[in-house]
Design an enzyme around this catalytic site. Sequence first.
Site, mmCIF file in Angstrom:
data_model
loop_
_atom_site.group_PDB
_atom_site.id
_atom_site.type_symbol
_atom_site.label_atom_id
_atom_site.label_comp_id
_atom_site.label_asym_id
_atom_site.label_seq_id
_atom_site.Cartn_x
_atom_site.Cartn_y
_atom_site.Cartn_z
ATOM 1 N N LYS A 89 -37.623 60.849 46.801
ATOM 2 C CA LYS A 89 -37.983 62.228 46.494
ATOM 3 C C LYS A 89 -39.420 62.542 46.907
ATOM 4 O O LYS A 89 -39.732 63.673 47.282
ATOM 5 C CB LYS A 89 -37.774 62.500 45.005
ATOM 6 C CG LYS A 89 -36.310 62.559 44.590
ATOM 7 C CD LYS A 89 -35.543 63.616 45.360
ATOM 8 C CE LYS A 89 -34.159 63.873 44.793
ATOM 9 N NZ LYS A 89 -33.397 64.862 45.590
ATOM 10 N N TYR A 98 -35.325 56.128 43.813
ATOM 11 C CA TYR A 98 -35.179 57.588 43.728
ATOM 12 C C TYR A 98 -36.541 58.283 43.840
ATOM 13 O O TYR A 98 -36.692 59.269 44.566
ATOM 14 C CB TYR A 98 -34.493 57.931 42.412
ATOM 15 C CG TYR A 98 -34.288 59.388 42.136
ATOM 16 C CD1 TYR A 98 -33.303 60.121 42.799
ATOM 17 C CD2 TYR A 98 -35.061 60.048 41.181
ATOM 18 C CE1 TYR A 98 -33.101 61.466 42.522
ATOM 19 C CE2 TYR A 98 -34.861 61.389 40.890
ATOM 20 C CZ TYR A 98 -33.885 62.093 41.561
ATOM 21 O OH TYR A 98 -33.678 63.429 41.273
#
Length: 310
Positions: free
Chosen positions: A179, A175
Amino acid sequence: MAGIRTGICSGRVVAVTGAGRGLGRAHALAFAAEGAKVVVNDLGVGLDGSGASGGPAQGVVGDIAALGGEAVAHGGDIATADGAASLVATALDAFGRLDTLVNNAGFLRDRMLVNLGEDEWDAVMRVHLKGHFLPLKYAAAHWRAEAKAGRTPRARVVNTSSGAGLLGSVGQGNYSAAKAGIVGLTLVAAAELGRYGVQVNAIAPAARTRMTERTFAETMAAPGDGGFDAMAPENVSPLVVWLGSGASEGVTGRVFEAEAGRITVMEGWRPGPTADKAARWTPAEAGEAAYELLARSETPQPVYGVQPSS
């Protein structure tokens, strides 16, 4: 629609991905409240990306209609070329234009690095990073064609990064990497698309959603005496609406943190202390120089999830 409204997005058409719940739902409702017509994209999947249902997207469309707004649902997978292209086509077919794209869709497959499977890495990269790239690509192609035809748009893209992408987050290597990639994509898109009338920015939001229930477990208290729910996703949406409106003229290639009542401009990598020998270093010299430079540099912010030293 309830509350003080300015009509800042009156006449604009906005597509929001992952808009069936959480932040995306809040954004869609906020845009509609400010006069925008909204394409509500959502696959209706679970927190880990499994399953699918048209219910969440249709529910938000119904909520907008009940409040006097206009919206249509889009159930395509925006991490595929066909799904991303159909998102843009849905806006054009339903409303005749597309002015703003809000990339928000995502899910989690959290693991410590040594336990993180390749499929879990790929799945998160796909929905977050590829799921930003493809809608941006097809929206940008439309706006470039409009500009070349003499109809230069006042187009806006708002991407969704995270504090995990800016600082890192323990147990979220996939993640965090995705991001962080979204920030890089935002900077490149802003530089490339400005000539076509497109502004591209990113937010790093913090709010109470399905994805953050565990992360913010200790800070998700009920609203205080003043009735302000600091972790409500609706707190993030006003900045997103402004960035997606024509009023944000000249703002592009920037990253903002948004949480509760706070907005912060995030300042990324920039040169700090430097040393130049004007010749090749030996490894020992390079190490000595590095230590000296680090002593003069600012201490990095801690990675989320790292316990402070006593």
